[in-house]
Design a protein around this motif. Structure first.
Motif, PDB file in Angstrom:
ATOM      1  N   MET A 207       0.853  -1.175   0.000  1.00  0.00           N
ATOM      2  CA  MET A 207       0.000   0.000   0.000  1.00  0.00           C
ATOM      3  C   MET A 207       0.900   1.240   0.000  1.00  0.00           C
ATOM      4  O   MET A 207       1.923   1.270   0.669  1.00  0.00           O
ATOM      5  CB  MET A 207      -0.915  -0.024   1.229  1.00  0.00           C
ATOM      6  N   ILE A 208       0.486   2.268  -0.724  1.00  0.00           N
ATOM      7  CA  ILE A 208       1.185   3.545  -0.767  1.00  0.00           C
ATOM      8  C   ILE A 208       0.297   4.596  -0.090  1.00  0.00           C
ATOM      9  O   ILE A 208      -0.882   4.738  -0.430  1.00  0.00           O
ATOM     10  CB  ILE A 208       1.481   3.983  -2.224  1.00  0.00           C
ATOM     11  N   THR A 209       0.874   5.302   0.860  1.00  0.00           N
ATOM     12  CA  THR A 209       0.184   6.406   1.522  1.00  0.00           C
ATOM     13  C   THR A 209       0.755   7.711   0.972  1.00  0.00           C
ATOM     14  O   THR A 209       1.968   7.882   0.895  1.00  0.00           O
ATOM     15  CB  THR A 209       0.370   6.343   3.045  1.00  0.00           C
ATOM     16  N   HIS A 210      -0.157   8.587   0.577  1.00  0.00           N
ATOM     17  CA  HIS A 210       0.188   9.888  -0.012  1.00  0.00           C
ATOM     18  C   HIS A 210      -0.417  10.957   0.899  1.00  0.00           C
ATOM     19  O   HIS A 210      -1.635  10.991   1.096  1.00  0.00           O
ATOM     20  CB  HIS A 210      -0.422   9.942  -1.425  1.00  0.00           C
ATOM     21  N   ILE A 211       0.440  11.801   1.483  1.00  0.00           N
ATOM     22  CA  ILE A 211      -0.016  12.846   2.389  1.00  0.00           C
ATOM     23  C   ILE A 211       0.392  14.200   1.818  1.00  0.00           C
ATOM     24  O   ILE A 211       1.535  14.381   1.407  1.00  0.00           O
ATOM     25  CB  ILE A 211       0.584  12.682   3.799  1.00  0.00           C
TER      26      ILE A 211
ATOM     27  N   ILE B 209     -12.660   8.023  -8.283  1.00  0.00           N
ATOM     28  CA  ILE B 209     -11.374   7.573  -8.822  1.00  0.00           C
ATOM     29  C   ILE B 209     -11.147   6.150  -8.329  1.00  0.00           C
ATOM     30  O   ILE B 209     -10.942   5.931  -7.128  1.00  0.00           O
ATOM     31  CB  ILE B 209     -10.227   8.508  -8.373  1.00  0.00           C
ATOM     32  N   ASP B 210     -11.209   5.175  -9.233  1.00  0.00           N
ATOM     33  CA  ASP B 210     -11.136   3.768  -8.843  1.00  0.00           C
ATOM     34  C   ASP B 210      -9.887   3.436  -8.042  1.00  0.00           C
ATOM     35  O   ASP B 210      -9.938   2.621  -7.118  1.00  0.00           O
ATOM     36  CB  ASP B 210     -11.196   2.857 -10.077  1.00  0.00           C
ATOM     37  N   GLU B 211      -8.762   4.032  -8.376  1.00  0.00           N
ATOM     38  CA  GLU B 211      -7.499   3.701  -7.717  1.00  0.00           C
ATOM     39  C   GLU B 211      -7.412   4.209  -6.281  1.00  0.00           C
ATOM     40  O   GLU B 211      -6.594   3.731  -5.492  1.00  0.00           O
ATOM     41  CB  GLU B 211      -6.313   4.285  -8.515  1.00  0.00           C
ATOM     42  N   LEU B 212      -8.242   5.156  -5.927  1.00  0.00           N
ATOM     43  CA  LEU B 212      -8.221   5.787  -4.606  1.00  0.00           C
ATOM     44  C   LEU B 212      -8.904   4.871  -3.588  1.00  0.00           C
ATOM     45  O   LEU B 212     -10.120   4.702  -3.604  1.00  0.00           O
ATOM     46  CB  LEU B 212      -8.935   7.140  -4.689  1.00  0.00           C
ATOM     47  N   ARG B 213      -8.110   4.254  -2.708  1.00  0.00           N
ATOM     48  CA  ARG B 213      -8.629   3.289  -1.730  1.00  0.00           C
ATOM     49  C   ARG B 213      -9.082   3.938  -0.428  1.00  0.00           C
ATOM     50  O   ARG B 213      -9.933   3.405   0.274  1.00  0.00           O
ATOM     51  CB  ARG B 213      -7.569   2.232  -1.404  1.00  0.00           C
ATOM     52  N   HIS B 214      -8.490   5.072  -0.079  1.00  0.00           N
ATOM     53  CA  HIS B 214      -8.816   5.753   1.174  1.00  0.00           C
ATOM     54  C   HIS B 214      -8.610   7.246   0.965  1.00  0.00           C
ATOM     55  O   HIS B 214      -7.644   7.657   0.328  1.00  0.00           O
ATOM     56  CB  HIS B 214      -7.895   5.251   2.300  1.00  0.00           C
ATOM     57  N   LEU B 215      -9.522   8.027   1.503  1.00  0.00           N
ATOM     58  CA  LEU B 215      -9.425   9.489   1.421  1.00  0.00           C
ATOM     59  C   LEU B 215      -9.813  10.068   2.768  1.00  0.00           C
ATOM     60  O   LEU B 215     -10.871   9.743   3.311  1.00  0.00           O
ATOM     61  CB  LEU B 215     -10.363  10.027   0.333  1.00  0.00           C
ATOM     62  N   GLU B 216      -8.945  10.887   3.306  1.00  0.00           N
ATOM     63  CA  GLU B 216      -9.225  11.581   4.562  1.00  0.00           C
ATOM     64  C   GLU B 216      -8.763  13.027   4.412  1.00  0.00           C
ATOM     65  O   GLU B 216      -7.661  13.280   3.918  1.00  0.00           O
ATOM     66  CB  GLU B 216      -8.460  10.905   5.699  1.00  0.00           C
ATOM     67  N   VAL B 217      -9.616  13.946   4.813  1.00  0.00           N
ATOM     68  CA  VAL B 217      -9.294  15.376   4.740  1.00  0.00           C
ATOM     69  C   VAL B 217      -9.582  15.973   6.108  1.00  0.00           C
ATOM     70  O   VAL B 217     -10.641  15.742   6.690  1.00  0.00           O
ATOM     71  CB  VAL B 217     -10.144  16.093   3.667  1.00  0.00           C
ATOM     72  N   GLY B 218      -8.627  16.744   6.625  1.00  0.00           N
ATOM     73  CA  GLY B 218      -8.812  17.388   7.921  1.00  0.00           C
ATOM     74  C   GLY B 218      -8.315  18.814   7.889  1.00  0.00           C
ATOM     75  O   GLY B 218      -7.481  19.180   7.048  1.00  0.00           O
TER      76      GLY B 218
ATOM     77  N   PHE C 212      -3.278   4.052  -1.769  1.00  0.00           N
ATOM     78  CA  PHE C 212      -3.353   3.369  -3.062  1.00  0.00           C
ATOM     79  C   PHE C 212      -2.712   1.995  -2.942  1.00  0.00           C
ATOM     80  O   PHE C 212      -1.819   1.792  -2.120  1.00  0.00           O
ATOM     81  CB  PHE C 212      -2.620   4.199  -4.131  1.00  0.00           C
ATOM     82  N   ASP C 213      -3.131   1.071  -3.799  1.00  0.00           N
ATOM     83  CA  ASP C 213      -2.593  -0.289  -3.772  1.00  0.00           C
ATOM     84  C   ASP C 213      -1.138  -0.359  -4.215  1.00  0.00           C
ATOM     85  O   ASP C 213      -0.417  -1.267  -3.814  1.00  0.00           O
ATOM     86  CB  ASP C 213      -3.430  -1.229  -4.646  1.00  0.00           C
ATOM     87  N   SER C 214      -0.702   0.575  -5.050  1.00  0.00           N
ATOM     88  CA  SER C 214       0.640   0.501  -5.633  1.00  0.00           C
ATOM     89  C   SER C 214       1.073   1.877  -6.129  1.00  0.00           C
ATOM     90  O   SER C 214       0.254   2.802  -6.228  1.00  0.00           O
ATOM     91  CB  SER C 214       0.634  -0.473  -6.809  1.00  0.00           C
ATOM     92  N   LEU C 215       2.345   1.972  -6.477  1.00  0.00           N
ATOM     93  CA  LEU C 215       2.835   3.209  -7.100  1.00  0.00           C
ATOM     94  C   LEU C 215       2.146   3.467  -8.428  1.00  0.00           C
ATOM     95  O   LEU C 215       1.864   4.616  -8.779  1.00  0.00           O
ATOM     96  CB  LEU C 215       4.350   3.135  -7.305  1.00  0.00           C
ATOM     97  N   GLU C 216       1.847   2.401  -9.165  1.00  0.00           N
ATOM     98  CA  GLU C 216       1.145   2.548 -10.445  1.00  0.00           C
ATOM     99  C   GLU C 216      -0.245   3.141 -10.231  1.00  0.00           C
ATOM    100  O   GLU C 216      -0.695   3.976 -11.018  1.00  0.00           O
ATOM    101  CB  GLU C 216       1.053   1.196 -11.171  1.00  0.00           C
TER     102      GLU C 216
END
Length: 95
Positions: free
Chosen positions: A1-5, A32-41, A59-63
């Protein structure tokens, strides 16, 4: 899993401007299908070093992250963010 902050500091730091931008970010959810989790604060301390909004996505991967980066919905968000942000910083890591 890739976390993007991403942290955003806005030009207009009024509650209305922040609320509008938070909604723009949250509106990506389910589009967006690739977006597995979204959090906004939003920042609650308002210190000198604070940023106004934090975005956490997963996201599941870098791709998948790369597909998100070029997705039309995300490109519209980038347009909005480019016009309203003073600064942003990001980090991407395996989680």
């Amino acid at each position: 899993m890739i976390t993007h902050i991403v942290l955003f500091k806005l030009k207009d730091r009024s509650p209305e401007s922040i609320a509008t931008t938070v909604q723009v970010l949250r509106d990506m959810e389910g589009k967006i299908d690739e977006l597995r989790h979204l959090e906004v604060g939003t920042d609650v301390l308002h210190s000198e070093r604070s940023y106004d909004i934090g975005l956490i996505t997963k996201f599941d991967s870098l791709e998948a992250l790369q597909a998100y980066n070029v997705h039309p919905v995300h490109k519209k968000v980038i347009e909005h963010m480019t016009s309203v942000r003073e600064a942003s910083v990001s980090v991407d890591y395996e989680s």
